[in-house]
Design a protein around this motif. Structure first.
Motif, PDB file in Angstrom:
ATOM      1  N   CYS A 113      19.646   7.757 -33.149  1.00  0.00           N
ATOM      2  CA  CYS A 113      18.770   8.596 -32.339  1.00  0.00           C
ATOM      3  C   CYS A 113      17.546   9.037 -33.140  1.00  0.00           C
ATOM      4  O   CYS A 113      17.669   9.434 -34.297  1.00  0.00           O
ATOM      5  CB  CYS A 113      19.542   9.846 -31.884  1.00  0.00           C
ATOM      6  N   CYS A 115      17.035  17.263 -31.596  1.00  0.00           N
ATOM      7  CA  CYS A 115      17.415  18.477 -30.876  1.00  0.00           C
ATOM      8  C   CYS A 115      17.935  19.466 -31.917  1.00  0.00           C
ATOM      9  O   CYS A 115      18.704  19.090 -32.810  1.00  0.00           O
ATOM     10  CB  CYS A 115      18.471  18.166 -29.829  1.00  0.00           C
ATOM     11  N   CYS A 125      21.722  19.661 -32.975  1.00  0.00           N
ATOM     12  CA  CYS A 125      22.474  18.410 -33.113  1.00  0.00           C
ATOM     13  C   CYS A 125      22.402  17.790 -34.513  1.00  0.00           C
ATOM     14  O   CYS A 125      21.333  17.719 -35.108  1.00  0.00           O
ATOM     15  CB  CYS A 125      21.927  17.398 -32.110  1.00  0.00           C
ATOM     16  N   PRO A 148      21.896  12.571 -35.292  1.00  0.00           N
ATOM     17  CA  PRO A 148      20.967  11.603 -35.886  1.00  0.00           C
ATOM     18  C   PRO A 148      21.214  11.385 -37.380  1.00  0.00           C
ATOM     19  O   PRO A 148      20.992  10.292 -37.898  1.00  0.00           O
ATOM     20  CB  PRO A 148      19.599  12.246 -35.638  1.00  0.00           C
ATOM     21  N   VAL A 157      24.287   6.269 -28.440  1.00  0.00           N
ATOM     22  CA  VAL A 157      24.061   7.677 -28.787  1.00  0.00           C
ATOM     23  C   VAL A 157      23.039   8.260 -27.814  1.00  0.00           C
ATOM     24  O   VAL A 157      23.205   9.359 -27.300  1.00  0.00           O
ATOM     25  CB  VAL A 157      23.559   7.817 -30.233  1.00  0.00           C
ATOM     26  N   ARG A 211      13.405  17.150 -24.437  1.00  0.00           N
ATOM     27  CA  ARG A 211      12.152  16.565 -23.958  1.00  0.00           C
ATOM     28  C   ARG A 211      11.898  16.856 -22.478  1.00  0.00           C
ATOM     29  O   ARG A 211      10.883  16.456 -21.914  1.00  0.00           O
ATOM     30  CB  ARG A 211      12.175  15.029 -24.150  1.00  0.00           C
TER      31      ARG A 211
HETATM   32  S1  SF4 Z   1      22.055  12.580 -30.225  1.00  0.00           S
HETATM   33 FE1  SF4 Z   1      21.398  13.529 -28.292  1.00  0.00          FE
HETATM   34  S2  SF4 Z   1      21.542  15.718 -28.636  1.00  0.00           S
HETATM   35 FE2  SF4 Z   1      21.541  14.710 -30.655  1.00  0.00          FE
HETATM   36  S3  SF4 Z   1      19.392  14.663 -31.304  1.00  0.00           S
HETATM   37 FE3  SF4 Z   1      19.815  12.763 -30.234  1.00  0.00          FE
HETATM   38  S4  SF4 Z   1      19.216  13.146 -28.087  1.00  0.00           S
HETATM   39 FE4  SF4 Z   1      19.429  15.127 -29.106  1.00  0.00          FE
END
Ligand code: SF4
Length: 419
Positions: free
Chosen positions: A145, A149, A152, A155, A189, A267
């Motif tokens: 990813c 966020c 989270c 990533p 993901v 987003r």
């Molecule tokens: S995995 Fe999902 S929640 Fe985590 S940063 Fe990426 S988009 Fe955001």
């Protein structure tokens, strides 16, 4: 010599990768080894990983224990320090059976942020051909990813966005339908980022269209979580025109208050999410929409929470996955002013109650109608809209059964086979 035992924690992507690990470990003759594919989405998930490892050591005193997955990728040293653990592998390493061989380094974890190529195991090696007892197969189309966020950690466990080549996905789906799988669930993901790293930048909708065109024998295609800010036009066109694309969307909303969404670094705005739901309903009026929500995100006050709560009815949501906010060390949200734990739990409860009420209302509208159920275990399965149905009489797993939906019972329907 016992065959390798794979224990999967966490998401559908982990479930898919565990099947890859299983097939490769068997092909490489790995034995007397337990592989724990961990999750790190919350601190609780990591605690469960450690608990599971201790239990497995008690149950399998003579077996090697290899720990991998997102918790191992992020906390390799911590797991390696556990006396129960023999080896720790990263998310990239876990898919290469050579790393599972006895005598390898105790910790083998690459910096996942440096990985650029499309997931290796999907380029050159046999596809997974089996999915254990499931009649639905998860198919990985994307990995990693590029978003950040604020709550989270994923990533940093999964690395940058990497997409699987369309022709490779088609081969995978063909291999599974050839084994009798009736439904494929596209997973990753952040599948709405599909194709951003591929030549020509195909979108998720293009991948779906390609699969449906190239695999006419596939009966059902379902999508896992979608980013409401990144659903492309082709996806909505397919939703309108392609009956094999299931009329069930699950949105990764997390909240429906603009200030909270801004502080989450999502987003989409509340209006964007509402528009995505309306667009989906215009395309397919009977579509059923679910959503993920985090309750009690830092700084969320009662008025902000009310905006999220009212989104359940405003957006016509049915299936809710609700999580009380849990701070992940190392994330920006963990450094923000926290909402008290009991308030987080209380808000999660109210959201779940709203979700249960919405589900009950939806199920009641289905009573008296007919539906086709894909049987997953002898007496249970799901409709195309993802309503869970318990059959009044047993049917073989993998079978499609036309039923009359006779009654709503809590979170599922009673289905009476028509013939
Ligand atoms: S995995 Fe999902 S929640 Fe985590 S940063 Fe990426 S988009 Fe955001």
């Amino acid at each position: 010599m016992a065959p390798p035992k794979i224990v999967t924690l966490g998401c559908r992507l982990n479930a898919f990768e565990s099947e890859v690990i299983r097939e490769r470990a068997l092909a490489a003759g790995i034995a007397d080894t337990v592989i724990v594919n961990t999750c790190a989405v919350t601190a609780e998930a990591e605690r469960q990983a450690r608990q599971t490892i201790r239990k497995l050591r008690r149950e399998h005193p003579g077996m090697r224990i290899v720990v991998t997955g997102c918790a191992a990728q992020l906390g390799a040293a911590k797991f390696a320090a556990m006396p129960e653990v023999d080896q720790v592998l990263g998310n990239a390493e876990k898919l290469d059976a050579a790393n599972l061989a006895e005598g390898g380094e105790r910790i083998r974890v690459t910096d996942i942020m440096t990985i650029r190529e499309t997931a290796g195991h999907l380029i050159d090696t046999p596809l997974i051909s089996d999915f254990g007892e499931r009649t639905r197969a998860f198919v990985q189309i994307q990995q990693g990813c590029d978003h950040r966020c604020t709550f989270c950690i994923i990533p940093f466990a999964r690395g940058p966005n990497r997409s699987v080549a369309p022709e490779r996905i088609v081969e995978q789906v063909r291999a599974l339908t050839a084994r009798g799988y009736a439904e494929a669930v596209l997973t990753g993901v952040d599948i709405c980022s599909y194709g951003a790293d591929l030549a020509g930048g195909p979108k998720l909708g293009d991948a779906v269209a390609h699969i449906l065109a190239e695999v006419p024998e596939l009966k059902r295609l379902r999508l896992s979580s979608l980013d409401p800010a990144a659903m492309d036009e082709t996806l909505f066109t397919l939703l309108a025109e392609e009956p094999r694309l299931m009329p069930h969307l699950h949105l990764s909303l997390q909240a429906a208050d603009d200030m909270v969404l801004k502080r989450m670094k999502r987003r989409h705005s509340r209006a964007d999410a509402l528009a995505a739901c309306e667009w989906a309903r215009k395309a397919r009026p009977d579509v059923v929409i679910g959503a993920d929500f985090i309750a009690g995100f830092p700084t969320e006050d009662e008025a902000m929470f009310a905006n999220t709560l009212s989104a359940v009815s405003d957006m016509g949501l049915t299936f809710l996955h609700v999580f009380p906010f849990s701070a992940r060390a190392g994330t920006p949200a963990a450094r923000m002013p926290q909402v008290p734990g009991e308030v987080r739990r209380e808000r999660a409860l109210r959201l779940r109650e709203a979700g249960n009420a919405a589900l009950a209302t939806y199920l009641a509208t289905q009573v008296g109608s007919t539906a086709e159920v894909l049987v997953e275990s002898g007496e249970e399965g799901h409709t195309p809209h993802y309503a869970r149905v318990r059959l009044s009489t047993e049917a073989p797993a993998g079978a499609f059964v036309k039923v009359r939906l006779a009654e709503a019972r809590g979170d599922h329907l009673l289905g009476v086979p028509l013939s």
